[in-house]
Design a protein around this motif. Structure first.
Motif, PDB file in Angstrom:
ATOM      1  N   ASN A  36      37.484  44.171  26.499  1.00 15.60           N
ATOM      2  CA  ASN A  36      37.161  43.745  25.076  1.00 15.60           C
ATOM      3  C   ASN A  36      36.227  42.501  25.087  1.00 15.60           C
ATOM      4  OD1 ASN A  36      39.054  45.619  23.961  1.00 15.60           O
ATOM      5  ND2 ASN A  36      40.822  44.382  24.412  1.00 15.60           N
ATOM      6  N   THR A  37      36.228  41.956  26.086  1.00 19.35           N
ATOM      7  CA  THR A  37      35.403  40.592  26.213  1.00 19.35           C
ATOM      8  C   THR A  37      34.319  40.743  27.321  1.00 19.35           C
ATOM      9  OG1 THR A  37      36.707  39.290  27.484  1.00 19.35           O
ATOM     10  CG2 THR A  37      37.132  39.181  25.115  1.00 19.35           C
ATOM     11  N   PRO A  38      33.196  40.003  27.252  1.00 24.93           N
ATOM     12  CA  PRO A  38      32.361  40.077  28.300  1.00 24.93           C
ATOM     13  C   PRO A  38      33.127  39.471  29.678  1.00 24.93           C
ATOM     14  CG  PRO A  38      31.242  39.162  26.441  1.00 24.93           C
ATOM     15  CD  PRO A  38      32.703  39.308  26.015  1.00 24.93           C
ATOM     16  N   VAL A  39      34.038  38.762  29.800  1.00 25.05           N
ATOM     17  CA  VAL A  39      34.632  38.053  30.927  1.00 25.05           C
ATOM     18  C   VAL A  39      35.282  39.203  31.739  1.00 25.05           C
ATOM     19  CG1 VAL A  39      36.510  36.593  31.709  1.00 25.05           C
ATOM     20  CG2 VAL A  39      34.830  35.910  30.017  1.00 25.05           C
ATOM     21  N   ASP A  40      35.672  40.239  30.719  1.00 24.54           N
ATOM     22  CA  ASP A  40      36.471  41.257  31.668  1.00 24.54           C
ATOM     23  C   ASP A  40      35.375  42.219  32.418  1.00 24.54           C
ATOM     24  OD1 ASP A  40      38.759  40.796  30.105  1.00 24.54           O
ATOM     25  OD2 ASP A  40      38.240  42.239  28.313  1.00 24.54           O
ATOM     26  N   LEU A  41      34.268  42.108  32.243  1.00 32.43           N
ATOM     27  CA  LEU A  41      33.344  42.745  33.004  1.00 32.43           C
ATOM     28  C   LEU A  41      32.336  42.231  34.096  1.00 32.43           C
ATOM     29  CD1 LEU A  41      33.498  44.241  30.045  1.00 32.43           C
ATOM     30  CD2 LEU A  41      31.935  45.572  30.809  1.00 32.43           C
ATOM     31  N   THR A  42      32.519  40.623  33.837  1.00 32.09           N
ATOM     32  CA  THR A  42      31.430  39.874  34.666  1.00 32.09           C
ATOM     33  C   THR A  42      31.779  40.135  36.323  1.00 32.09           C
ATOM     34  OG1 THR A  42      31.668  38.352  32.950  1.00 32.09           O
ATOM     35  CG2 THR A  42      30.796  37.546  35.010  1.00 32.09           C
ATOM     36  N   PRO A  43      32.984  40.249  36.735  1.00 24.76           N
ATOM     37  CA  PRO A  43      33.215  40.507  38.039  1.00 24.76           C
ATOM     38  C   PRO A  43      32.442  41.682  38.627  1.00 24.76           C
ATOM     39  CG  PRO A  43      35.162  39.744  37.160  1.00 24.76           C
ATOM     40  CD  PRO A  43      34.481  40.171  36.023  1.00 24.76           C
ATOM     41  N   THR A  44      32.545  42.838  37.931  1.00 29.86           N
ATOM     42  CA  THR A  44      31.785  44.104  38.342  1.00 29.86           C
ATOM     43  C   THR A  44      30.330  43.799  38.175  1.00 29.86           C
ATOM     44  OG1 THR A  44      33.756  45.392  37.271  1.00 29.86           O
ATOM     45  CG2 THR A  44      31.385  46.468  37.668  1.00 29.86           C
ATOM     46  N   ARG A  45      29.991  43.061  37.134  1.00 31.67           N
ATOM     47  CA  ARG A  45      28.526  43.000  37.126  1.00 31.67           C
ATOM     48  C   ARG A  45      27.936  42.151  38.449  1.00 31.67           C
ATOM     49  NH1 ARG A  45      25.876  38.671  34.170  1.00 31.67           N
ATOM     50  NH2 ARG A  45      27.373  37.136  35.346  1.00 31.67           N
ATOM     51  N   ASP A  46      28.811  41.156  38.768  1.00 26.82           N
ATOM     52  CA  ASP A  46      28.363  40.173  39.910  1.00 26.82           C
ATOM     53  C   ASP A  46      28.593  41.014  41.207  1.00 26.82           C
ATOM     54  OD1 ASP A  46      28.138  38.052  38.279  1.00 26.82           O
ATOM     55  OD2 ASP A  46      30.075  37.318  38.637  1.00 26.82           O
ATOM     56  N   ALA A  47      29.295  42.120  41.343  1.00 31.15           N
ATOM     57  CA  ALA A  47      29.432  43.027  42.259  1.00 31.15           C
ATOM     58  C   ALA A  47      28.441  43.907  42.616  1.00 31.15           C
ATOM     59  CB  ALA A  47      30.845  43.636  42.471  1.00 31.15           C
ATOM     60  N   PHE A  48      27.902  44.533  41.127  1.00 29.66           N
ATOM     61  CA  PHE A  48      26.734  45.316  41.175  1.00 29.66           C
ATOM     62  C   PHE A  48      25.538  44.634  41.637  1.00 29.66           C
ATOM     63  CE2 PHE A  48      23.222  47.458  38.923  1.00 29.66           C
ATOM     64  CZ  PHE A  48      23.364  48.680  39.412  1.00 29.66           C
ATOM     65  N   ARG A  49      25.279  43.177  41.220  1.00 30.65           N
ATOM     66  CA  ARG A  49      24.172  42.273  41.526  1.00 30.65           C
ATOM     67  C   ARG A  49      24.061  42.037  43.088  1.00 30.65           C
ATOM     68  NH1 ARG A  49      24.487  37.218  37.282  1.00 30.65           N
ATOM     69  NH2 ARG A  49      22.979  37.988  35.811  1.00 30.65           N
ATOM     70  N   THR A  50      25.211  41.889  43.672  1.00 32.28           N
ATOM     71  CA  THR A  50      25.398  41.562  45.017  1.00 32.28           C
ATOM     72  C   THR A  50      25.074  42.756  45.670  1.00 32.28           C
ATOM     73  OG1 THR A  50      27.223  40.107  44.763  1.00 32.28           O
ATOM     74  CG2 THR A  50      26.858  40.954  46.886  1.00 32.28           C
ATOM     75  N   ALA A  51      25.286  44.005  45.395  1.00 24.93           N
ATOM     76  CA  ALA A  51      24.958  45.332  46.072  1.00 24.93           C
ATOM     77  C   ALA A  51      23.593  45.539  46.057  1.00 24.93           C
ATOM     78  CB  ALA A  51      25.782  46.432  45.344  1.00 24.93           C
ATOM     79  N   ILE A  52      22.778  45.305  45.084  1.00 20.58           N
ATOM     80  CA  ILE A  52      21.464  45.530  44.983  1.00 20.58           C
ATOM     81  C   ILE A  52      20.438  44.260  45.482  1.00 20.58           C
ATOM     82  CG2 ILE A  52      21.877  47.495  43.366  1.00 20.58           C
ATOM     83  CD1 ILE A  52      20.719  45.700  41.289  1.00 20.58           C
ATOM     84  N   GLY A  53      21.041  43.128  45.527  1.00 23.12           N
ATOM     85  CA  GLY A  53      20.425  42.149  46.236  1.00 23.12           C
ATOM     86  C   GLY A  53      19.363  41.245  45.204  1.00 23.12           C
ATOM     87  N   GLY A  54      18.619  40.257  45.383  1.00 24.35           N
ATOM     88  CA  GLY A  54      17.740  39.663  44.721  1.00 24.35           C
ATOM     89  C   GLY A  54      17.987  38.549  43.836  1.00 24.35           C
ATOM     90  N   GLY A  55      17.230  37.808  43.303  1.00 25.55           N
ATOM     91  CA  GLY A  55      17.496  36.873  42.152  1.00 25.55           C
ATOM     92  C   GLY A  55      17.402  37.504  40.952  1.00 25.55           C
ATOM     93  N   THR A  56      16.877  36.765  39.901  1.00 26.16           N
ATOM     94  CA  THR A  56      16.481  37.258  38.543  1.00 26.16           C
ATOM     95  C   THR A  56      15.078  36.982  38.141  1.00 26.16           C
ATOM     96  OG1 THR A  56      17.351  35.003  37.601  1.00 26.16           O
ATOM     97  CG2 THR A  56      18.968  36.807  37.667  1.00 26.16           C
ATOM     98  N   THR A  57      14.512  37.097  39.032  1.00 26.98           N
ATOM     99  CA  THR A  57      12.911  36.880  38.901  1.00 26.98           C
ATOM    100  C   THR A  57      12.322  37.814  37.980  1.00 26.98           C
ATOM    101  OG1 THR A  57      12.797  36.013  41.053  1.00 26.98           O
ATOM    102  CG2 THR A  57      10.851  36.477  40.034  1.00 26.98           C
ATOM    103  N   ALA A  58      11.803  37.154  37.039  1.00 24.41           N
ATOM    104  CA  ALA A  58      10.847  38.222  36.003  1.00 24.41           C
ATOM    105  C   ALA A  58       9.495  37.215  35.559  1.00 24.41           C
ATOM    106  CB  ALA A  58      11.501  38.675  35.011  1.00 24.41           C
TER     107      ALA A  58
END
Ligand SMILES: [Ca+2]
Ligand SMILES: [Ca+2]
Ligand SMILES: [Ca+2]
Length: 279
Positions: A36-58
């Motif tokens: 129901n809130t962004p906080v509920d999904l943040t750990p999965t977002r972070d795990a996905f980030r870790t799995a694909i690597g890199g920073g947030t460069t653009a």
């Protein structure tokens, strides 16, 4: 004529080798969450980030040796936000992140910020919320968004190894999903988003685990469509829109691979003609 036949033989051998490799590499690791809130999904977002690597460069053109890319829509200027159309190539030209969009619909919208002349959240404040404040994304007059990849800032076709997307208000099963296609337009991966309560958030992403390369991502967002701010395509079906795209760095397609694929199209056509004559 003889050399043409030899070329076809070579292409056939390449096709067989390519097909065998694709069959052996049909695996993706799924990341998904809803709440129901962004906080509920943040750990999965972070795990996905870790799995694909890199920073947030653009920002700069070209490749960065494996930097993950993210599009949260929030920095899109008002001139390209609802009620103005969002350019399909914005994230390969204005802000080069190697993504160009297409849709069978009539274009795209990025939602307006609160307090302006155009209502925020596409005019549906009781249905949508953002994962990253404040802007959301949708196709117009369609529930389909196709994502194509390029070496960032160039017209060189590219592929990626992972893609994930946030949805909001995906309430009905079976109508909101991600599909990945390879360079030959073969379906590599398909996954439905988890459904939520009204105004909920859902994330679904896939990461290649055996060297698969994604040439196109098709996002299907619900059954309904956004026509314009506050107006739906019909009064009945589930309307769903998108927030952040997260993906591994698009890497240019090797020229030899692109040439083989071009030839495969020609070879396939020749095969069909030969069959037609024998019937
Ligand atoms: Ca709703
Ligand atoms: Ca956002
Ligand atoms: Ca909905």
């Amino acid at each position: 004529m003889k050399s043409h036949k030899n070329t076809l033989k070579l292409i056939s051998a390449a096709a067989i080798a390519l097909g065998a490799e694709m069959t052996a590499h049909a695996g993706f690791t799924v990341f998904e969450a809803s709440g129901n809130t962004p906080v509920d999904l943040t750990p999965t977002r972070d795990a996905f980030r870790t799995a694909i690597g890199g920073g947030t460069t653009a920002g700069a053109n070209g490749s960065f040796g494996g930097e993950r890319r993210e599009i949260n829509w929030d920095g899109v200027p008002a001139v390209f936000s609802d009620s103005a159309a969002f350019p399909a190539n914005f994230f390969n030209t204005n802000s080069p992140r190697g993504v160009v969009l297409s849709t069978p619909g009539s274009g795209f919208l990025v939602s307006a910020n609160a307090g302006g002349a155009t209502p925020e959240l596409f005019g549906f404040p009781a249905d949508f919320q953002s994962f990253s404040a404040q802007k959301l994304f949708t196709a117009v007059n369609s529930n389909i968004t196709d994502v194509g990849f390029f070496e960032p800032g160039t017209a060189v076709p590219a592929t990626t190894s992972a893609f994930g997307v946030f949805f909001t208000d995906a309430e009905n099963a079976g109508s909101t999903l991600l599909e990945f296609f390879d360079l030959g337009n073969n379906l590599l991966f398909s996954r439905e988003a988890l459904i939520t309560a009204n105004q909920g958030l859902s994330f679904v992403g896939g990461v290649a685990n055996a060297g698969e390369r994604i040439s196109r991502v098709r996002i299907t967002s619900g059954l309904n469509t956004i026509v314009t701010n506050g107006v739906l395509g019909n009064p009945n079906d589930d309307v769903v829109v998108m927030d952040d795209f997260i993906y591994a760095e698009p890497v240019a397609v090797p020229e030899t691979g692109a040439a083989i694929l071009t030839c495969l199209g020609v070879a396939g056509f020749g095969f069909m003609r030969r069959r037609a004559r024998t019937v």
